[in-house]
Design a protein around this motif. Sequence first.
Motif, PDB file in Angstrom:
ATOM      1  N   ALA A   1       0.813  -1.217   0.000  1.00  0.00           N
ATOM      2  CA  ALA A   1       0.000   0.000   0.000  1.00  0.00           C
ATOM      3  C   ALA A   1       0.850   1.273   0.000  1.00  0.00           C
ATOM      4  CB  ALA A   1      -0.969  -0.016   1.181  1.00  0.00           C
ATOM      5  N   PRO A   2       1.879   1.396   0.868  1.00  0.00           N
ATOM      6  CA  PRO A   2       2.705   2.609   0.827  1.00  0.00           C
ATOM      7  C   PRO A   2       3.437   2.790  -0.506  1.00  0.00           C
ATOM      8  CG  PRO A   2       3.032   1.447   2.892  1.00  0.00           C
ATOM      9  CD  PRO A   2       2.249   0.540   2.024  1.00  0.00           C
TER      10      PRO A   2
ATOM     11  N   PHE B   1       2.109   5.314  -7.762  1.00  0.00           N
ATOM     12  CA  PHE B   1       0.899   5.486  -8.579  1.00  0.00           C
ATOM     13  C   PHE B   1      -0.089   6.489  -7.981  1.00  0.00           C
ATOM     14  CE2 PHE B   1       1.818   0.712  -9.034  1.00  0.00           C
ATOM     15  CZ  PHE B   1       2.726   0.922 -10.060  1.00  0.00           C
ATOM     16  N   GLN B   2       0.198   6.982  -6.776  1.00  0.00           N
ATOM     17  CA  GLN B   2      -0.731   7.862  -6.070  1.00  0.00           C
ATOM     18  C   GLN B   2      -2.131   7.244  -6.030  1.00  0.00           C
ATOM     19  OE1 GLN B   2       1.262   9.386  -8.821  1.00  0.00           O
ATOM     20  NE2 GLN B   2       2.740   9.211  -7.126  1.00  0.00           N
ATOM     21  N   SER B   3      -2.147   5.934  -5.735  1.00  0.00           N
ATOM     22  CA  SER B   3      -3.405   5.200  -5.692  1.00  0.00           C
ATOM     23  C   SER B   3      -3.290   4.024  -4.736  1.00  0.00           C
ATOM     24  CB  SER B   3      -3.769   4.682  -7.097  1.00  0.00           C
ATOM     25  OG  SER B   3      -4.985   3.960  -7.065  1.00  0.00           O
ATOM     26  N   ALA B   4      -4.379   3.754  -4.044  1.00  0.00           N
ATOM     27  CA  ALA B   4      -4.395   2.633  -3.103  1.00  0.00           C
ATOM     28  C   ALA B   4      -4.757   1.342  -3.823  1.00  0.00           C
ATOM     29  CB  ALA B   4      -5.415   2.895  -1.994  1.00  0.00           C
ATOM     30  N   PRO B   5      -4.140   0.223  -3.423  1.00  0.00           N
ATOM     31  CA  PRO B   5      -4.555  -1.065  -3.986  1.00  0.00           C
ATOM     32  C   PRO B   5      -5.940  -1.447  -3.482  1.00  0.00           C
ATOM     33  CG  PRO B   5      -2.961  -1.396  -2.227  1.00  0.00           C
ATOM     34  CD  PRO B   5      -3.056   0.085  -2.429  1.00  0.00           C
ATOM     35  N   THR B   6      -6.722  -2.051  -4.336  1.00  0.00           N
ATOM     36  CA  THR B   6      -8.073  -2.474  -3.955  1.00  0.00           C
ATOM     37  C   THR B   6      -8.274  -3.982  -4.042  1.00  0.00           C
ATOM     38  OG1 THR B   6      -8.852  -2.149  -6.231  1.00  0.00           O
ATOM     39  CG2 THR B   6      -9.081  -0.292  -4.694  1.00  0.00           C
ATOM     40  N   LYS B   7      -7.387  -4.658  -4.774  1.00  0.00           N
ATOM     41  CA  LYS B   7      -7.567  -6.100  -4.949  1.00  0.00           C
ATOM     42  C   LYS B   7      -6.207  -6.779  -5.114  1.00  0.00           C
ATOM     43  CE  LYS B   7     -11.121  -7.385  -7.323  1.00  0.00           C
ATOM     44  NZ  LYS B   7     -12.086  -7.722  -8.421  1.00  0.00           N
TER      45      LYS B   7
ATOM     46  N   GLY C   1      -1.044 -10.346  -9.469  1.00  0.00           N
ATOM     47  CA  GLY C   1      -1.097  -8.920  -9.751  1.00  0.00           C
ATOM     48  C   GLY C   1      -1.975  -8.170  -8.761  1.00  0.00           C
ATOM     49  N   PHE C   2      -2.281  -6.914  -9.108  1.00  0.00           N
ATOM     50  CA  PHE C   2      -3.034  -6.012  -8.224  1.00  0.00           C
ATOM     51  C   PHE C   2      -4.008  -5.182  -9.049  1.00  0.00           C
ATOM     52  CE2 PHE C   2       1.222  -6.652  -6.613  1.00  0.00           C
ATOM     53  CZ  PHE C   2       1.035  -6.972  -5.275  1.00  0.00           C
ATOM     54  N   GLU C   3      -5.074  -4.764  -8.386  1.00  0.00           N
ATOM     55  CA  GLU C   3      -5.952  -3.733  -8.938  1.00  0.00           C
ATOM     56  C   GLU C   3      -5.896  -2.535  -8.007  1.00  0.00           C
ATOM     57  OE1 GLU C   3      -9.864  -5.099  -9.877  1.00  0.00           O
ATOM     58  OE2 GLU C   3      -9.139  -6.731 -11.161  1.00  0.00           O
ATOM     59  N   PHE C   4      -6.121  -1.332  -8.572  1.00  0.00           N
ATOM     60  CA  PHE C   4      -5.963  -0.083  -7.825  1.00  0.00           C
ATOM     61  C   PHE C   4      -7.202   0.781  -7.988  1.00  0.00           C
ATOM     62  CE2 PHE C   4      -1.892  -1.689  -9.198  1.00  0.00           C
ATOM     63  CZ  PHE C   4      -1.103  -1.617  -8.053  1.00  0.00           C
ATOM     64  N   ALA C   5      -7.313   1.757  -7.105  1.00  0.00           N
ATOM     65  CA  ALA C   5      -8.484   2.645  -7.126  1.00  0.00           C
ATOM     66  C   ALA C   5      -8.442   3.614  -8.302  1.00  0.00           C
ATOM     67  CB  ALA C   5      -8.579   3.409  -5.811  1.00  0.00           C
ATOM     68  N   LYS C   6      -7.226   4.068  -8.693  1.00  0.00           N
ATOM     69  CA  LYS C   6      -7.139   5.165  -9.664  1.00  0.00           C
ATOM     70  C   LYS C   6      -6.259   4.863 -10.875  1.00  0.00           C
ATOM     71  CE  LYS C   6      -7.631   8.597  -5.969  1.00  0.00           C
ATOM     72  NZ  LYS C   6      -6.997   9.757  -5.286  1.00  0.00           N
ATOM     73  N   ARG C   7      -6.025   3.607 -11.140  1.00  0.00           N
ATOM     74  CA  ARG C   7      -5.230   3.275 -12.321  1.00  0.00           C
ATOM     75  C   ARG C   7      -5.582   1.863 -12.770  1.00  0.00           C
ATOM     76  NH1 ARG C   7       0.576   1.868 -12.899  1.00  0.00           N
ATOM     77  NH2 ARG C   7      -0.463   0.210 -14.078  1.00  0.00           N
ATOM     78  N   SER C   8      -5.042   1.482 -13.900  1.00  0.00           N
ATOM     79  CA  SER C   8      -5.314   0.165 -14.454  1.00  0.00           C
ATOM     80  C   SER C   8      -4.618  -0.920 -13.638  1.00  0.00           C
ATOM     81  CB  SER C   8      -4.850   0.110 -15.909  1.00  0.00           C
ATOM     82  OG  SER C   8      -3.459   0.399 -15.987  1.00  0.00           O
ATOM     83  N   PRO C   9      -5.098  -2.165 -13.736  1.00  0.00           N
ATOM     84  CA  PRO C   9      -4.469  -3.257 -12.981  1.00  0.00           C
ATOM     85  C   PRO C   9      -3.015  -3.460 -13.411  1.00  0.00           C
ATOM     86  CG  PRO C   9      -6.639  -3.910 -13.775  1.00  0.00           C
ATOM     87  CD  PRO C   9      -6.320  -2.622 -14.436  1.00  0.00           C
ATOM     88  N   LEU C  10      -2.270  -4.066 -12.515  1.00  0.00           N
ATOM     89  CA  LEU C  10      -0.872  -4.376 -12.788  1.00  0.00           C
ATOM     90  C   LEU C  10      -0.679  -5.879 -12.653  1.00  0.00           C
ATOM     91  CD1 LEU C  10       2.148  -3.536 -13.155  1.00  0.00           C
ATOM     92  CD2 LEU C  10       2.280  -3.506 -10.652  1.00  0.00           C
TER      93      LEU C  10
END
Length: 247
Positions: A137-138, A144-150, A181-190
């Motif tokens: 998260a940090p 990305f200036q975005s929190a992970p969501t998944k 991988g991860f999904e984020f609140a303000k960007r595409s998944p990684l």
Amino acid sequence: MYRRGCRAGLIGAVMALWPVLAPAAWAQAPTAPLPPPRPDRPEMPASEPRSENPPPADTPVEKTASDDNSAHSACLDRLTKLGLRFEKRPRVEEGRCSVENPVLLSSLPGGVEVAPASLMACPVAESLARWMSEVVAPEAERQFQSAPTKLLIGTSYQCRDQRNGAKLSEHALGNGVDIMGFEFAKRSPLAIASQSENSPEATFQSAIQKAACPIFNTVLGPGSDAAHGDHLHLDLRQRKGDYRICQ
């Protein structure tokens, strides 16, 4: 002659009675008192009779089923306090494969969803929570200036051998997970993969992979070998001397 004969008779009579009179005389004779103890030496207590069965020496306390149950309960309590969403599941027994204290994990602290919900040993879920909170998260906020969501999981518990067939995989013990991988609140998944050099994605992935090493005992990902080019393998395998693999 008469006096000499009387004296001899008297002596003979006394000698004849000596075995009877001597013990009584000695028993009635006063005994000298013992000297008082020296001031610098305390009086020694009377010695106690030695036991024929002395107490056993201290021996190491063996781990019991009660100890295991207590540790399992403590781990589940910590998951609850950390804010994880999970279901406690019964012990897994599948041939040579088994999972002690398994949980079906569905989300991590901060509401980060675990997709799909995954079965694993309780300590692995706790380590994932720590990794996500302290590392992922940090770093996502920095890059990305975005929190992970998944959190996207490939494999958690799976009854199988290692890829080389040498021994059971840590997945067979519920002791490892593969992060896809991860999904984020303000960007595409990684997706975990070989990222473009010097990109925010490459910096993020490298940072979370390295920082997983103090939390997990095995960390394998892109660059370690061909088998881990598309995911991060994290497990808690115990090795001698706390040896860890971080690649």
